[in-house]
Motif scaffolding. Structure first.
Motif, PDB file in Angstrom:
ATOM      1  N   CYS A  10       0.868  -1.177   0.000  1.00  0.00           N
ATOM      2  CA  CYS A  10       0.000   0.000   0.000  1.00  0.00           C
ATOM      3  C   CYS A  10       0.906   1.229   0.000  1.00  0.00           C
ATOM      4  O   CYS A  10       1.820   1.322   0.822  1.00  0.00           O
ATOM      5  CB  CYS A  10      -0.912  -0.013   1.231  1.00  0.00           C
ATOM      6  N   PRO A  14      -4.246   4.940   4.422  1.00  0.00           N
ATOM      7  CA  PRO A  14      -5.688   4.746   4.203  1.00  0.00           C
ATOM      8  C   PRO A  14      -6.515   5.529   5.231  1.00  0.00           C
ATOM      9  O   PRO A  14      -7.174   4.950   6.099  1.00  0.00           O
ATOM     10  CB  PRO A  14      -5.852   3.230   4.367  1.00  0.00           C
ATOM     11  N   ASP A  97      -7.261  -1.014   2.852  1.00  0.00           N
ATOM     12  CA  ASP A  97      -6.207  -0.036   2.552  1.00  0.00           C
ATOM     13  C   ASP A  97      -5.780  -0.085   1.090  1.00  0.00           C
ATOM     14  O   ASP A  97      -5.559   0.944   0.457  1.00  0.00           O
ATOM     15  CB  ASP A  97      -5.001  -0.251   3.477  1.00  0.00           C
ATOM     16  N   ASN A  98      -5.683  -1.283   0.524  1.00  0.00           N
ATOM     17  CA  ASN A  98      -5.261  -1.413  -0.876  1.00  0.00           C
ATOM     18  C   ASN A  98      -6.310  -0.866  -1.843  1.00  0.00           C
ATOM     19  O   ASN A  98      -5.964  -0.263  -2.859  1.00  0.00           O
ATOM     20  CB  ASN A  98      -4.964  -2.871  -1.208  1.00  0.00           C
ATOM     21  N   ASP A 101      -6.178   2.772  -1.695  1.00  0.00           N
ATOM     22  CA  ASP A 101      -4.950   3.183  -2.369  1.00  0.00           C
ATOM     23  C   ASP A 101      -5.177   3.348  -3.870  1.00  0.00           C
ATOM     24  O   ASP A 101      -4.670   4.281  -4.495  1.00  0.00           O
ATOM     25  CB  ASP A 101      -3.869   2.134  -2.099  1.00  0.00           C
ATOM     26  N   TYR A 148     -11.263  -6.390  -4.134  1.00  0.00           N
ATOM     27  CA  TYR A 148      -9.963  -7.022  -3.890  1.00  0.00           C
ATOM     28  C   TYR A 148      -9.841  -8.329  -4.672  1.00  0.00           C
ATOM     29  O   TYR A 148      -8.772  -8.659  -5.199  1.00  0.00           O
ATOM     30  CB  TYR A 148      -9.801  -7.274  -2.393  1.00  0.00           C
TER      31      TYR A 148
END
Length: 228
Positions: A10, A14, A97-98, A101, A148
Protein backbone atom coordinates in the motif's frame (compact mmCIF):
# COMPACT_ATOMS: atom_id res chain seq x y z
CA UNK A 1 -9.43 -19.65 8.78
CA UNK A 2 -8.55 -16.39 10.51
CA UNK A 3 -6.87 -13.82 8.24
CA UNK A 4 -3.92 -12.02 9.80
CA UNK A 5 -2.65 -9.79 7.01
CA UNK A 6 -2.07 -9.67 3.28
CA UNK A 7 1.05 -9.14 1.19
CA UNK A 8 -0.25 -6.45 -1.20
CA UNK A 9 1.79 -3.24 -0.84
CA UNK A 10 0.00 0.00 0.00
CA UNK A 11 1.54 3.30 -1.09
CA UNK A 12 -0.63 5.79 0.77
CA UNK A 13 -2.15 6.14 4.20
CA UNK A 14 -5.69 4.75 4.20
CA UNK A 15 -7.16 7.70 6.08
CA UNK A 16 -10.76 6.97 5.08
CA UNK A 17 -10.53 3.28 6.02
CA UNK A 18 -9.02 4.15 9.40
CA UNK A 19 -11.64 6.86 9.98
CA UNK A 20 -14.50 4.47 9.21
CA UNK A 21 -13.03 1.94 11.63
CA UNK A 22 -12.67 4.55 14.37
CA UNK A 23 -16.25 5.71 13.80
CA UNK A 24 -17.59 2.16 14.11
CA UNK A 25 -15.57 1.53 17.28
CA UNK A 26 -16.58 4.81 18.91
CA UNK A 27 -20.26 4.26 18.16
CA UNK A 28 -20.07 0.71 19.48
CA UNK A 29 -18.46 1.79 22.75
CA UNK A 30 -21.00 4.59 23.15
CA UNK A 31 -23.85 2.13 22.62
CA UNK A 32 -22.35 -0.22 25.20
CA UNK A 33 -22.25 2.38 27.98
CA UNK A 34 -25.72 3.89 27.55
CA UNK A 35 -28.74 2.36 29.35
CA UNK A 36 -30.07 -0.83 27.77
CA UNK A 37 -33.50 0.63 27.07
CA UNK A 38 -31.99 3.55 25.14
CA UNK A 39 -29.61 1.20 23.33
CA UNK A 40 -32.54 -0.97 22.28
CA UNK A 41 -34.48 2.05 21.03
CA UNK A 42 -31.56 3.48 19.05
CA UNK A 43 -30.75 0.09 17.50
CA UNK A 44 -34.29 -0.23 16.19
CA UNK A 45 -34.35 3.38 15.03
CA UNK A 46 -30.99 3.44 13.25
CA UNK A 47 -30.72 -0.26 12.36
CA UNK A 48 -32.38 -1.48 9.16
CA UNK A 49 -35.51 -3.41 10.22
CA UNK A 50 -37.04 -4.86 7.02
CA UNK A 51 -40.59 -5.25 8.36
CA UNK A 52 -40.56 -1.56 9.20
CA UNK A 53 -40.75 -0.83 5.46
CA UNK A 54 -42.84 -3.86 4.44
CA UNK A 55 -45.55 -3.15 7.01
CA UNK A 56 -46.11 0.53 7.88
CA UNK A 57 -48.76 -0.54 10.39
CA UNK A 58 -46.21 -2.62 12.29
CA UNK A 59 -43.76 0.28 12.21
CA UNK A 60 -46.38 2.69 13.51
CA UNK A 61 -47.32 0.29 16.32
CA UNK A 62 -43.72 0.30 17.54
CA UNK A 63 -43.27 4.01 17.01
CA UNK A 64 -40.87 3.67 14.09
CA UNK A 65 -41.30 6.08 11.17
CA UNK A 66 -41.77 3.84 8.10
CA UNK A 67 -40.35 6.47 5.74
CA UNK A 68 -37.03 6.79 7.57
CA UNK A 69 -34.80 5.21 4.92
CA UNK A 70 -31.65 6.73 6.41
CA UNK A 71 -31.40 3.54 8.46
CA UNK A 72 -30.06 1.75 5.36
CA UNK A 73 -26.97 3.94 5.86
CA UNK A 74 -26.78 4.36 9.64
CA UNK A 75 -27.08 0.60 10.16
CA UNK A 76 -23.64 0.21 8.59
CA UNK A 77 -22.07 1.81 11.68
CA UNK A 78 -23.82 -0.29 14.34
CA UNK A 79 -22.68 -3.69 15.57
CA UNK A 80 -24.32 -6.40 17.59
CA UNK A 81 -21.42 -7.42 19.83
CA UNK A 82 -17.67 -7.42 20.35
CA UNK A 83 -17.06 -10.43 18.09
CA UNK A 84 -19.17 -8.86 15.35
CA UNK A 85 -17.21 -5.63 15.60
CA UNK A 86 -13.74 -7.20 15.83
CA UNK A 87 -14.36 -9.52 12.87
CA UNK A 88 -15.54 -6.67 10.65
CA UNK A 89 -12.70 -4.38 11.68
CA UNK A 90 -10.15 -7.13 11.06
CA UNK A 91 -11.33 -7.62 7.48
CA UNK A 92 -11.45 -3.84 7.01
CA UNK A 93 -7.89 -3.48 8.33
CA UNK A 94 -6.50 -6.17 6.04
CA UNK A 95 -8.26 -5.46 2.74
CA UNK A 96 -9.55 -1.88 2.63
CA UNK A 97 -6.21 -0.04 2.55
CA UNK A 98 -5.26 -1.41 -0.88
CA UNK A 99 -8.65 -0.57 -2.40
CA UNK A 100 -8.50 2.96 -1.01
CA UNK A 101 -4.95 3.18 -2.37
CA UNK A 102 -6.19 2.49 -5.91
CA UNK A 103 -9.35 4.59 -5.72
CA UNK A 104 -8.28 7.57 -3.68
CA UNK A 105 -9.99 8.80 -0.56
CA UNK A 106 -13.14 10.43 -1.94
CA UNK A 107 -13.94 7.74 -4.47
CA UNK A 108 -13.31 5.01 -1.94
CA UNK A 109 -15.74 6.57 0.54
CA UNK A 110 -18.47 6.75 -2.10
CA UNK A 111 -17.70 3.18 -3.20
CA UNK A 112 -17.90 1.95 0.40
CA UNK A 113 -21.27 3.61 0.99
CA UNK A 114 -22.73 2.41 -2.31
CA UNK A 115 -21.69 -1.17 -1.55
CA UNK A 116 -23.17 -0.91 1.93
CA UNK A 117 -26.49 0.40 0.63
CA UNK A 118 -26.58 -2.32 -2.04
CA UNK A 119 -25.94 -4.93 0.63
CA UNK A 120 -28.81 -3.71 2.81
CA UNK A 121 -31.12 -3.48 -0.20
CA UNK A 122 -30.51 -7.12 -1.17
CA UNK A 123 -31.01 -8.26 2.42
CA UNK A 124 -34.33 -6.39 2.49
CA UNK A 125 -35.37 -7.92 -0.84
CA UNK A 126 -34.82 -11.50 0.31
CA UNK A 127 -36.06 -11.07 3.88
CA UNK A 128 -38.65 -8.25 3.88
CA UNK A 129 -40.50 -9.55 6.95
CA UNK A 130 -37.53 -9.71 9.30
CA UNK A 131 -38.37 -8.03 12.60
CA UNK A 132 -34.88 -7.60 14.02
CA UNK A 133 -32.43 -4.87 13.00
CA UNK A 134 -29.85 -5.69 10.35
CA UNK A 135 -26.68 -3.94 11.53
CA UNK A 136 -22.97 -4.00 10.80
CA UNK A 137 -20.34 -2.86 8.35
CA UNK A 138 -19.95 -6.32 6.82
CA UNK A 139 -22.05 -5.57 3.74
CA UNK A 140 -19.91 -2.55 2.85
CA UNK A 141 -16.74 -4.47 3.67
CA UNK A 142 -17.95 -7.30 1.43
CA UNK A 143 -17.90 -4.73 -1.37
CA UNK A 144 -14.25 -4.10 -0.57
CA UNK A 145 -13.64 -7.85 -0.75
CA UNK A 146 -15.37 -7.99 -4.13
CA UNK A 147 -13.00 -5.34 -5.47
CA UNK A 148 -9.96 -7.02 -3.89
CA UNK A 149 -10.95 -10.35 -5.46
CA UNK A 150 -10.43 -8.91 -8.95
CA UNK A 151 -7.69 -6.37 -8.28
CA UNK A 152 -5.36 -8.55 -6.17
CA UNK A 153 -6.28 -12.16 -7.00
CA UNK A 154 -2.79 -13.59 -6.60
CA UNK A 155 -1.63 -11.62 -3.58
CA UNK A 156 -1.23 -13.78 -0.52
CA UNK A 157 -3.50 -13.70 2.50
CA UNK A 158 -1.77 -14.99 5.61
CA UNK A 159 -4.27 -17.04 7.61
CA UNK A 160 -4.19 -18.72 10.99
CA UNK A 161 -5.85 -22.12 11.32
CA UNK A 162 -6.10 -23.29 14.94
CA UNK A 163 -5.86 -27.08 15.14
CA UNK A 164 -6.36 -28.16 18.72
CA UNK A 165 -3.65 -26.23 20.60
CA UNK A 166 -1.37 -25.85 17.60
CA UNK A 167 -2.12 -22.83 15.43
CA UNK A 168 -0.86 -23.23 11.88
CA UNK A 169 -0.06 -20.35 9.55
CA UNK A 170 -0.58 -20.59 5.80
CA UNK A 171 -0.12 -18.23 2.84
CA UNK A 172 -3.24 -18.52 0.68
CA UNK A 173 -3.88 -16.76 -2.66
CA UNK A 174 -6.50 -14.07 -2.21
CA UNK A 175 -8.62 -15.58 -4.99
CA UNK A 176 -8.78 -18.85 -3.04
CA UNK A 177 -9.45 -17.27 0.36
CA UNK A 178 -12.12 -14.88 -0.92
CA UNK A 179 -13.53 -17.54 -3.25
CA UNK A 180 -14.07 -19.83 -0.26
CA UNK A 181 -15.59 -16.92 1.66
CA UNK A 182 -18.14 -16.07 -1.04
CA UNK A 183 -19.10 -19.72 -1.57
CA UNK A 184 -19.80 -19.96 2.17
CA UNK A 185 -21.98 -16.85 2.05
CA UNK A 186 -23.89 -18.21 -0.95
CA UNK A 187 -24.46 -21.56 0.72
CA UNK A 188 -25.72 -19.98 3.93
CA UNK A 189 -27.90 -17.44 2.11
CA UNK A 190 -29.60 -20.02 -0.11
CA UNK A 191 -30.15 -22.36 2.84
CA UNK A 192 -31.90 -19.56 4.71
CA UNK A 193 -34.58 -19.26 2.01
CA UNK A 194 -34.82 -22.87 0.83
CA UNK A 195 -35.28 -24.64 4.14
CA UNK A 196 -37.81 -23.84 6.82
CA UNK A 197 -36.61 -23.67 10.39
CA UNK A 198 -33.07 -22.62 9.53
CA UNK A 199 -31.88 -20.21 12.21
CA UNK A 200 -30.48 -17.06 10.64
CA UNK A 201 -28.44 -14.72 12.83
CA UNK A 202 -26.16 -13.35 10.09
CA UNK A 203 -27.20 -11.14 7.16
CA UNK A 204 -25.89 -13.53 4.50
CA UNK A 205 -27.72 -11.76 1.66
CA UNK A 206 -26.18 -8.46 2.70
CA UNK A 207 -22.74 -10.04 2.37
CA UNK A 208 -23.60 -11.30 -1.11
CA UNK A 209 -25.12 -7.97 -2.11
CA UNK A 210 -22.07 -6.04 -1.01
CA UNK A 211 -19.65 -8.44 -2.70
CA UNK A 212 -21.56 -8.36 -5.99
CA UNK A 213 -21.77 -4.56 -5.91
CA UNK A 214 -18.04 -4.29 -5.22
CA UNK A 215 -17.13 -6.78 -7.94
CA UNK A 216 -19.27 -4.99 -10.53
CA UNK A 217 -18.66 -1.36 -9.60
CA UNK A 218 -15.01 -1.17 -8.54
CA UNK A 219 -13.73 -0.39 -12.05
CA UNK A 220 -15.79 2.81 -12.14
CA UNK A 221 -14.08 4.13 -9.00
CA UNK A 222 -10.43 3.52 -9.87
CA UNK A 223 -8.50 6.76 -10.33
CA UNK A 224 -6.37 7.35 -13.38
CA UNK A 225 -3.45 9.13 -11.75
CA UNK A 226 -1.55 8.32 -8.52
CA UNK A 227 -2.70 10.31 -5.53
CA UNK A 228 0.03 12.43 -3.94
Amino acid sequence: MIPIRDTAPCYSRPIVSWSLMVLCIVIFIAMEIIPDQLKYRLTYLFGMVPLRYSSPAWAAHFGLPPDYYLSFLTSLFLHGGWLHLVTNMLFMWIFADNIEDLMGKGRFLVFYVVCGLSAQALQFYFDPYLTIPVVGASGAIAGVLGAYFFLYPFERVIVLIPILFFPLVFHVPAIAFLGFWIILQLQKATASVMFDGVMVDVAWWAHLGGFIAGAVLYRFFLRNEPEQ
